[in-house]
Design a protein around this motif. Structure first.
Motif, PDB file in Angstrom:
ATOM      1  N   GLN A 126       0.772  -1.134  -0.172  1.00 59.45           N
ATOM      2  CA  GLN A 126       0.048  -0.083   0.520  1.00 59.45           C
ATOM      3  C   GLN A 126       0.653   1.096   0.077  1.00 59.45           C
ATOM      4  OE1 GLN A 126      -2.135   1.218   3.776  1.00 59.45           O
ATOM      5  NE2 GLN A 126      -4.131   0.619   2.108  1.00 59.45           N
ATOM      6  N   GLY A 127       0.895   2.094  -0.816  1.00 58.54           N
ATOM      7  CA  GLY A 127       1.341   3.423  -1.021  1.00 58.54           C
ATOM      8  C   GLY A 127       2.572   2.933  -1.991  1.00 58.54           C
ATOM      9  N   GLY A 128       2.955   2.548  -2.600  1.00 55.40           N
ATOM     10  CA  GLY A 128       4.199   1.807  -3.598  1.00 55.40           C
ATOM     11  C   GLY A 128       3.320   2.432  -4.728  1.00 55.40           C
ATOM     12  N   VAL A 129       4.688   2.539  -5.643  1.00 56.42           N
ATOM     13  CA  VAL A 129       4.252   2.969  -7.006  1.00 56.42           C
ATOM     14  C   VAL A 129       3.824   2.067  -7.614  1.00 56.42           C
ATOM     15  CG1 VAL A 129       5.098   4.121  -9.288  1.00 56.42           C
ATOM     16  CG2 VAL A 129       5.778   4.732  -7.296  1.00 56.42           C
ATOM     17  N   ILE A 130       2.892   1.907  -8.167  1.00 59.10           N
ATOM     18  CA  ILE A 130       2.435   0.988  -8.886  1.00 59.10           C
ATOM     19  C   ILE A 130       2.195   1.464 -11.125  1.00 59.10           C
ATOM     20  CG2 ILE A 130       1.082  -0.493  -7.321  1.00 59.10           C
ATOM     21  CD1 ILE A 130      -1.488   0.841  -8.989  1.00 59.10           C
ATOM     22  N   GLY A 131       2.675   2.370 -11.572  1.00 58.65           N
ATOM     23  CA  GLY A 131       2.192   2.849 -12.360  1.00 58.65           C
ATOM     24  C   GLY A 131       2.225   4.027 -12.513  1.00 58.65           C
ATOM     25  N   VAL A 132       2.176   4.906 -14.081  1.00 62.10           N
ATOM     26  CA  VAL A 132       2.657   6.246 -14.340  1.00 62.10           C
ATOM     27  C   VAL A 132       1.763   6.289 -14.731  1.00 62.10           C
ATOM     28  CG1 VAL A 132       3.907   7.916 -15.327  1.00 62.10           C
ATOM     29  CG2 VAL A 132       5.105   6.197 -14.209  1.00 62.10           C
ATOM     30  N   ALA A 133       0.214   8.183 -14.624  1.00 60.88           N
ATOM     31  CA  ALA A 133      -0.737   7.938 -15.433  1.00 60.88           C
ATOM     32  C   ALA A 133      -0.669   8.092 -17.035  1.00 60.88           C
ATOM     33  CB  ALA A 133      -1.129   9.375 -14.631  1.00 60.88           C
ATOM     34  N   GLN A 134      -1.512   7.974 -17.398  1.00 61.42           N
ATOM     35  CA  GLN A 134      -1.833   8.072 -18.799  1.00 61.42           C
ATOM     36  C   GLN A 134      -1.899   9.160 -19.670  1.00 61.42           C
ATOM     37  OE1 GLN A 134      -3.131   4.267 -19.944  1.00 61.42           O
ATOM     38  NE2 GLN A 134      -1.969   4.154 -21.511  1.00 61.42           N
ATOM     39  N   ASN A 135      -2.037   9.842 -20.963  1.00 59.36           N
ATOM     40  CA  ASN A 135      -2.522  10.998 -21.126  1.00 59.36           C
ATOM     41  C   ASN A 135      -4.190  10.601 -21.470  1.00 59.36           C
ATOM     42  OD1 ASN A 135      -4.329  13.220 -22.256  1.00 59.36           O
ATOM     43  ND2 ASN A 135      -2.429  14.064 -23.432  1.00 59.36           N
ATOM     44  N   ILE A 136      -5.683  10.385 -20.634  1.00 57.61           N
ATOM     45  CA  ILE A 136      -6.855   9.881 -21.355  1.00 57.61           C
ATOM     46  C   ILE A 136      -7.094  10.653 -22.242  1.00 57.61           C
ATOM     47  CG2 ILE A 136      -8.018  11.153 -19.411  1.00 57.61           C
ATOM     48  CD1 ILE A 136      -8.862   7.504 -21.586  1.00 57.61           C
ATOM     49  N   ALA A 137      -7.097  12.157 -22.288  1.00 55.85           N
ATOM     50  CA  ALA A 137      -7.767  13.215 -22.515  1.00 55.85           C
ATOM     51  C   ALA A 137      -7.255  13.474 -24.409  1.00 55.85           C
ATOM     52  CB  ALA A 137      -7.365  14.837 -22.341  1.00 55.85           C
ATOM     53  N   SER A 138      -6.500  12.594 -24.399  1.00 56.71           N
ATOM     54  CA  SER A 138      -5.526  12.641 -25.585  1.00 56.71           C
ATOM     55  C   SER A 138      -6.541  11.392 -26.924  1.00 56.71           C
ATOM     56  CB  SER A 138      -4.020  12.441 -25.544  1.00 56.71           C
ATOM     57  OG  SER A 138      -4.566  10.947 -25.697  1.00 56.71           O
ATOM     58  N   LYS A 139      -7.028  10.666 -25.965  1.00 61.75           N
ATOM     59  CA  LYS A 139      -8.215   9.796 -26.561  1.00 61.75           C
ATOM     60  C   LYS A 139      -9.835  10.480 -27.037  1.00 61.75           C
ATOM     61  CE  LYS A 139     -10.244   5.136 -26.499  1.00 61.75           C
ATOM     62  NZ  LYS A 139      -9.856   4.520 -27.672  1.00 61.75           N
ATOM     63  N   TYR A 140      -9.387  10.509 -25.937  1.00 60.72           N
ATOM     64  CA  TYR A 140     -11.304  12.076 -25.750  1.00 60.72           C
ATOM     65  C   TYR A 140     -11.110  13.294 -26.883  1.00 60.72           C
ATOM     66  CZ  TYR A 140     -12.769   8.078 -23.690  1.00 60.72           C
ATOM     67  OH  TYR A 140     -13.994   7.032 -23.151  1.00 60.72           O
ATOM     68  N   SER A 141     -10.563  14.290 -26.375  1.00 67.76           N
ATOM     69  CA  SER A 141     -10.565  15.560 -26.759  1.00 67.76           C
ATOM     70  C   SER A 141     -10.314  16.529 -24.924  1.00 67.76           C
ATOM     71  CB  SER A 141     -11.569  16.627 -27.015  1.00 67.76           C
ATOM     72  OG  SER A 141     -12.302  16.578 -25.939  1.00 67.76           O
ATOM     73  N   PRO A 142      -9.698  17.705 -25.378  1.00 69.87           N
ATOM     74  CA  PRO A 142      -8.953  18.219 -24.209  1.00 69.87           C
ATOM     75  C   PRO A 142     -10.362  19.005 -23.195  1.00 69.87           C
ATOM     76  CG  PRO A 142      -8.247  19.493 -25.741  1.00 69.87           C
ATOM     77  CD  PRO A 142      -9.371  18.443 -26.538  1.00 69.87           C
ATOM     78  N   GLY A 143     -11.262  18.603 -23.896  1.00 66.35           N
ATOM     79  CA  GLY A 143     -12.104  18.718 -22.745  1.00 66.35           C
ATOM     80  C   GLY A 143     -13.104  17.699 -21.254  1.00 66.35           C
TER      81      GLY A 143
END
Length: 167
Positions: A126-143
């Protein structure tokens, strides 16, 4: 008249005890099982593509998790200590967007829109690094507000609302 005085006197005391007892009961029964997955964790509000709260409308279905606001590249922390079971994909046929599934004897936690760094079939703390966030806005749009999506189930497979389960 004596009975009325007793009743008038007992009602406020009764309510005071009940309210205090209820607060203690709620505090004792609310399971605070999860660590925040990012500092200053915040659930995504509503944007052009919907709302990030548990149960929010998704057309003909309900949102089965919570969306936690992140910037692309943010390190994502494990909410529980458990075993990395697999790397699921949120979109059939699209292997760019990824997820991670972590389980222990009490919970199964699935987080989407991150590049996993924790190794499959190993235990993460718990609290350990498991990954890095992706850019989900690039799939949809800046909205679309950038976020990771988190779903939680109990040991029996029942969907849970994790909104108030963070330490």
């Amino acid at each position: 008249m004596d009975n009325e005085k007793k009743n008038n006197y007992l009602v406020p005391v009764f309510w005071g005890i009940t309210v205090t007892g209820l607060i203690i009961l709620l505090t004792m029964t609310a399971k605070k099982a999860f660590a925040a997955i990012v500092p200053n964790q915040k659930i995504r509000g509503c944007d052009a593509y919907g709302c990030g709260s548990f149960g929010a409308s998704r057309g003909g279905r309900k949102h089965e998790g919570i969306d936690i606001v992140v910037s692309p590249g943010t390190k994502i922390l494990s909410p529980i200590t458990g075993k990395v079971i697999r790397y699921p994909f949120p979109y059939p046929g699209d292997i760019f967007y990824k997820g991670i599934l972590i389980e222990n004897e009490q919970y199964s936690v699935k987080i989407f829109y991150l590049n996993p760094t924790a190794i499959q079939n190993t235990t993460v703390k718990q609290g350990g690094v498991i990954g890095v966030a992706q850019n989900i806005a690039s799939k949809y749009s800046p909205g679309m507000t950038n976020h990771v999506h988190m779903e939680v189930r109990d040991a029996k497979g029942n969907l849970l609302n994790p909104t108030n389960m963070f330490i």
